[in-house]
Design an enzyme around this catalytic site. Structure first.
Site, PDB file in Angstrom:
ATOM      1  N   HIS A 112      45.558  38.414  17.316  1.00 38.98           N
ATOM      2  CA  HIS A 112      46.867  37.831  17.625  1.00 38.98           C
ATOM      3  C   HIS A 112      47.195  36.720  16.624  1.00 38.98           C
ATOM      4  CE1 HIS A 112      50.310  36.567  19.741  1.00 38.98           C
ATOM      5  NE2 HIS A 112      49.770  35.951  20.775  1.00 38.98           N
ATOM      6  N   HIS A 122      52.892  46.732  12.780  1.00 35.51           N
ATOM      7  CA  HIS A 122      53.143  45.934  13.994  1.00 35.51           C
ATOM      8  C   HIS A 122      53.329  46.881  15.157  1.00 35.51           C
ATOM      9  CE1 HIS A 122      55.072  43.001  16.685  1.00 35.51           C
ATOM     10  NE2 HIS A 122      54.534  42.094  15.910  1.00 35.51           N
ATOM     11  N   ASP A 168      52.785  37.695   9.195  1.00 32.63           N
ATOM     12  CA  ASP A 168      51.553  37.087   8.687  1.00 32.63           C
ATOM     13  C   ASP A 168      51.298  37.379   7.215  1.00 32.63           C
ATOM     14  OD1 ASP A 168      50.698  35.860  11.051  1.00 32.63           O
ATOM     15  OD2 ASP A 168      50.115  37.794  11.857  1.00 32.63           O
TER      16      ASP A 168
HETATM   17  N1  CMC Z   1      46.821  49.381   7.224  1.00 33.94           N
HETATM   18  C1  CMC Z   1      46.573  50.708   7.111  1.00 33.94           C
HETATM   19  N2  CMC Z   1      46.842  51.595   8.077  1.00 33.94           N
HETATM   20  C2  CMC Z   1      47.387  51.138   9.198  1.00 33.94           C
HETATM   21  C3  CMC Z   1      47.684  49.769   9.382  1.00 33.94           C
HETATM   22  C4  CMC Z   1      47.381  48.879   8.345  1.00 33.94           C
HETATM   23  N3  CMC Z   1      47.645  47.573   8.450  1.00 33.94           N
HETATM   24  N4  CMC Z   1      48.227  49.578  10.608  1.00 33.94           N
HETATM   25  C5  CMC Z   1      48.266  50.796  11.181  1.00 33.94           C
HETATM   26  N5  CMC Z   1      47.771  51.730  10.326  1.00 33.94           N
HETATM   27  C6  CMC Z   1      47.730  53.174  10.537  1.00 33.94           C
HETATM   28  C7  CMC Z   1      46.603  53.555  11.498  1.00 33.94           C
HETATM   29  O1  CMC Z   1      45.413  53.815  10.811  1.00 33.94           O
HETATM   30  C8  CMC Z   1      47.195  54.775  12.164  1.00 33.94           C
HETATM   31  O2  CMC Z   1      47.067  55.845  11.247  1.00 33.94           O
HETATM   32  P1  CMC Z   1      46.734  57.355  11.802  1.00 33.94           P
HETATM   33  O3  CMC Z   1      47.961  57.731  12.576  1.00 33.94           O
HETATM   34  O4  CMC Z   1      46.513  58.160  10.574  1.00 33.94           O
HETATM   35  O5  CMC Z   1      45.511  57.208  12.669  1.00 33.94           O
HETATM   36  C9  CMC Z   1      48.673  54.461  12.253  1.00 33.94           C
HETATM   37  O6  CMC Z   1      48.938  53.553  11.176  1.00 33.94           O
HETATM   38  C10 CMC Z   1      49.091  53.798  13.574  1.00 33.94           C
HETATM   39  O7  CMC Z   1      48.232  52.677  13.805  1.00 33.94           O
HETATM   40  P2  CMC Z   1      47.923  52.044  15.226  1.00 33.94           P
HETATM   41  O8  CMC Z   1      46.637  51.276  15.149  1.00 33.94           O
HETATM   42  O9  CMC Z   1      48.053  53.090  16.273  1.00 33.94           O
HETATM   43  O10 CMC Z   1      49.128  51.041  15.408  1.00 33.94           O
HETATM   44  P3  CMC Z   1      49.220  49.856  16.466  1.00 33.94           P
HETATM   45  O11 CMC Z   1      50.648  49.695  16.809  1.00 33.94           O
HETATM   46  O12 CMC Z   1      48.266  50.046  17.600  1.00 33.94           O
HETATM   47  O13 CMC Z   1      48.686  48.598  15.634  1.00 33.94           O
HETATM   48  C11 CMC Z   1      48.560  46.565  14.440  1.00 33.94           C
HETATM   49  C12 CMC Z   1      49.466  47.532  15.247  1.00 33.94           C
HETATM   50  C13 CMC Z   1      49.374  45.312  14.102  1.00 33.94           C
HETATM   51  C14 CMC Z   1      47.350  46.151  15.287  1.00 33.94           C
HETATM   52  C15 CMC Z   1      48.114  47.295  13.147  1.00 33.94           C
HETATM   53  O14 CMC Z   1      49.251  47.681  12.377  1.00 33.94           O
HETATM   54  C16 CMC Z   1      47.168  46.451  12.303  1.00 33.94           C
HETATM   55  O15 CMC Z   1      45.969  46.456  12.552  1.00 33.94           O
HETATM   56  N6  CMC Z   1      47.696  45.682  11.295  1.00 33.94           N
HETATM   57  C17 CMC Z   1      46.868  44.826  10.476  1.00 33.94           C
HETATM   58  C18 CMC Z   1      46.616  43.501  11.218  1.00 33.94           C
HETATM   59  C19 CMC Z   1      47.842  42.640  11.302  1.00 33.94           C
HETATM   60  O16 CMC Z   1      48.567  42.438  10.309  1.00 33.94           O
HETATM   61  N7  CMC Z   1      48.108  42.058  12.491  1.00 33.94           N
HETATM   62  C20 CMC Z   1      49.231  41.134  12.690  1.00 33.94           C
HETATM   63  C21 CMC Z   1      50.206  41.648  13.694  1.00 33.94           C
HETATM   64  S1  CMC Z   1      51.686  40.637  13.746  1.00 33.94           S
HETATM   65  C22 CMC Z   1      51.191  39.118  14.477  1.00 33.94           C
HETATM   66  C23 CMC Z   1      51.299  39.054  15.977  1.00 33.94           C
HETATM   67  O17 CMC Z   1      52.242  39.566  16.562  1.00 33.94           O
HETATM   68  O18 CMC Z   1      50.381  38.437  16.579  1.00 33.94           O
END
Ligand code: CMC
Length: 389
Positions: free
Chosen positions: A229, A268, A324
Site C-alpha cells: 500500500h 493499479h 508512486d
Molecule cells: N509489472 C508487470 N506486470 C504487471 C504489473 C507490473 N507492475 N502489474 C500487473 N501486471 C500483470 C500481471 O502479471 C498480470 O499479468 P497476466 O494476466 O499475464 O498474469 C496482469 O498484469 C494483471 O495483474 P494483477 O496482479 O491481476 O493486477 P492487480 O489489479 O491485482 O494488481 C497492483 C494491481 C498495483 C498490485 C499491480 O499492478 C502491481 O503489483 N504493481 C506494482 C506495484 C505498485 O506499483 N503498487 C502501487 C499501487 S498504487 C498505490 C496505492 O494505491 O497504494
C-alpha cells in the site's frame, strides 16, 4: 439476510455509500467532492482540500481563515509524547513504526475523544489529528537520525512548517524555498484521499466499532505501513537504482515480461489508464529539480515509461504509471530518506481517513463484521494428551 458471497479481498463488494471521492479507473478520473484533482492541484492548498473533504464544500474566506487558524494552533504535541514516549524507542526505530504508535498514544491524552457522537468533540479531534501529523512525522524522523526535536513554528504555512520541523538546524528559523513548499503542498493534495483503499477501509472497520478516532487512525496508519500500500514508491527507487543506467532499461523490461518481478509504480487495481495523480507528480518533479538539481534516476524513469508504454505487454494489460512512479524521485531529491516515504503519505491521508470516519458515524453505519466460508475440520471428540500421537 441469510445469504452471503465469498469475495476475497472484497474486490467485488462496495462497503459504503460515499460522497467524498469519485474515481473512474477506466477514464483516469479522480475528483474530491466533485472537483477534478487537476484543478485542486493547480489552484488549491492542502488545508483547503482537507476542509473540502471533511465539510463537503469549499470554504469561504472566513471559514478558511478559521480553519487554518484552528489547525495552526493545534500543531504542538504534549511534552510527554515527545520526551517520554518518542524517546523510548530503539535508536534505529522505523519512523513509520513510531508514527503508528504515536497516533495510537494520542488517544490516551484526549479522553474527550471517546465522545464520538458529540459533533463539537469530533471536530476537535479532527483538528488535532490533522495538525499534529506533521509534528509527529518530523519528530519520528529527527529521532530516527539522532537529531534534536524542532518545535512547530506557527508563523509558517502548513507545508512550510513541516519542512522546518524536518530540516531546521540553527536558530532563528528555517526558510524552505517557496517552490519546495508548493511542491510539498501539491503532493499533500494528491495523497489526501483515494476512496475505499486499504487504509481507509481499516479506518472504517475500526471506526465502525465506535473506537475513538486516534485508535482508528493508528489502524489506518498501520495498513499504510504495508509495502503493498504505502511502500511502492520505495520499491520504485530500489528498482531504478538497480537498473542503474539507460542502457539497461530494455533488458530490464524484457526480464519483467519474462516473469522476473514487476515494474514497480506501474499498474493499479482500479486505474486501467494513466493515473491522473502520476501526471501531476511528473510535472511537479521538474519544478522540484529546478531547486534541488535533477535526480539522476529521472532519466531512467522516463526511458522506462517510454519503453513500457510502447510495448504490447503493458498496453494489452492496461498497465500505466501510478502515483508512486514519480513521487519517490521527488522525495529523494528533496532529501527524504526512503523510510519516510510512507510517513509522507500518512500526513495528508489523515484528512481522507477522518472524512470517511465522519461519514460512517453520520449515517450510523453498521459494525463491519463479514462472514466466512469455513473449510476446517468437521466435529470431532477431544483426545486426552496421553492418547495423542
Ligand atoms: N509489472 C508487470 N506486470 C504487471 C504489473 C507490473 N507492475 N502489474 C500487473 N501486471 C500483470 C500481471 O502479471 C498480470 O499479468 P497476466 O494476466 O499475464 O498474469 C496482469 O498484469 C494483471 O495483474 P494483477 O496482479 O491481476 O493486477 P492487480 O489489479 O491485482 O494488481 C497492483 C494491481 C498495483 C498490485 C499491480 O499492478 C502491481 O503489483 N504493481 C506494482 C506495484 C505498485 O506499483 N503498487 C502501487 C499501487 S498504487 C498505490 C496505492 O494505491 O497504494
Amino acid at each position: 439476510p441469510g445469504i452471503w458471497f465469498y469475495d476475497p479481498g472484497l474486490m467485488s463488494t462496495a462497503m459504503a455509500e460515499s460522497s467524498i471521492t469519485y474515481l473512474d479507473g477506466d477514464q483516469g478520473i479522480l475528483r474530491y467532492r466533485g472537483y477534478p484533482i487537476e484543478q485542486l492541484a493547480e489552484e488549491s492548498t492542502y488545508l483547503e482540500v482537507s476542509y473540502l473533504l471533511l465539510h463537503g464544500e469549499l470554504p469561504n474566506k472566513e471559514q478558511y481563515d478559521k480553519w487554518v487558524n484552528d489547525i495552526t494552533h493545534h500543531t504542538f504535541i504534549h511534552e510527554n509524547v515527545r520526551k517520554r514516549f518518542l524517546e523510548g524507542f530503539h535508536y534505529d526505530a522505523h519512523p513509520m513504526g513510531i508514527l503508528v504508535s504515536a497516533v495510537a498514544a494520542l488517544s490516551t491524552f484526549y479522553s474527550d475523544a471517546k465522545n464520538i457522537f458529540d459533533p463539537a468533540s469530533r471536530d476537535k479531534q479532527i483538528v488535532r489529528l490533522i495538525a499534529k501529523m506533521p509534528t509527529l512525522a518530523a519528530a519520528a524522523y529527527r529521532f530516527s537520525v539522532g537529531m534534536p526535536f524542532v518545535y512547530p513554528d506557527n508563523s509558517l504555512s502548513f507545508p512550510a512548517n513541516f519542512l522546518s520541523m524536518m530540516w531546521k538546524i540553527a536558530e532563528p528559523r528555517y526558510e524552505a524555498d517557496p517552490r519546495l513548499v508548493r511542491a510539498m503542498d501539491v503532493l499533500f493534495i494528491l495523497h489526501a484521499d483515494h476512496e475505499q483503499n486499504c487504509s481507509t477501509t481499516a479506518m472504517r472497520v475500526v471506526g465502525s466499532a465506535h473506537a475513538d478516532p486516534y485508535s482508528a487512525a493508528a489502524a489506518a496508519t498501520a495498513a499504510l505501513y504495508g509495502p503493498r500500500h504505502g511502500g511502492a514508491n520505495e520499491a520504485v527507487i530500489k528498482m531504478l537504482t538497480e537498473i542503474g543506467s539507460l542502457d539497461n532499461v530494455s533488458d530490464f523490461v524484457k526480464s519483467v515480461k519474462e516473469g522476473h518481478g514487476r515494474l514497480q509504480g506501474f499498474g493499479h487495481r482500479v486505474y486501467k489508464n494513466y493515473d491522473p495523480r502520476a501526471k501531476i507528480v511528473k510535472r511537479t518533479a521538474y519544478e522540484v529539480f529546478e531547486v534541488t538539481g535533477k535526480n539522476p534516476l529521472l532519466d531512467i524513469a522516463l526511458k522506462l515509461e517510454e519503453v513500457a508504454l510502447s510495448d504490447d505487454y503493458f498496453i494489452s494489460r492496461r498497465l500505466y504509471p501510478n502515483v508512486d512512479f514519480y513521487s519517490g524521485i521527488i522525495y529523494q531529491a528533496m532529501g527524504f530518506p526512503v523510510d519516510m516515504f510512507p510517513v509522507l503519505f500518512a500526513i495528508p491521508r489523515i484528512s481522507g481517513w477522518l472524512a470517511h470516519w465522519n461519514e460512517l458515524l453520520e449515517e450510523d453505519a453498521k459494525i463491519v463484521r463479514p462472514r466466512q466460508c469455513y473449510v476446517g475440520s468437521d466435529v470431532r471428540d477431544y483426545v486426552p494428551m496421553e492418547k495423542r500421537e
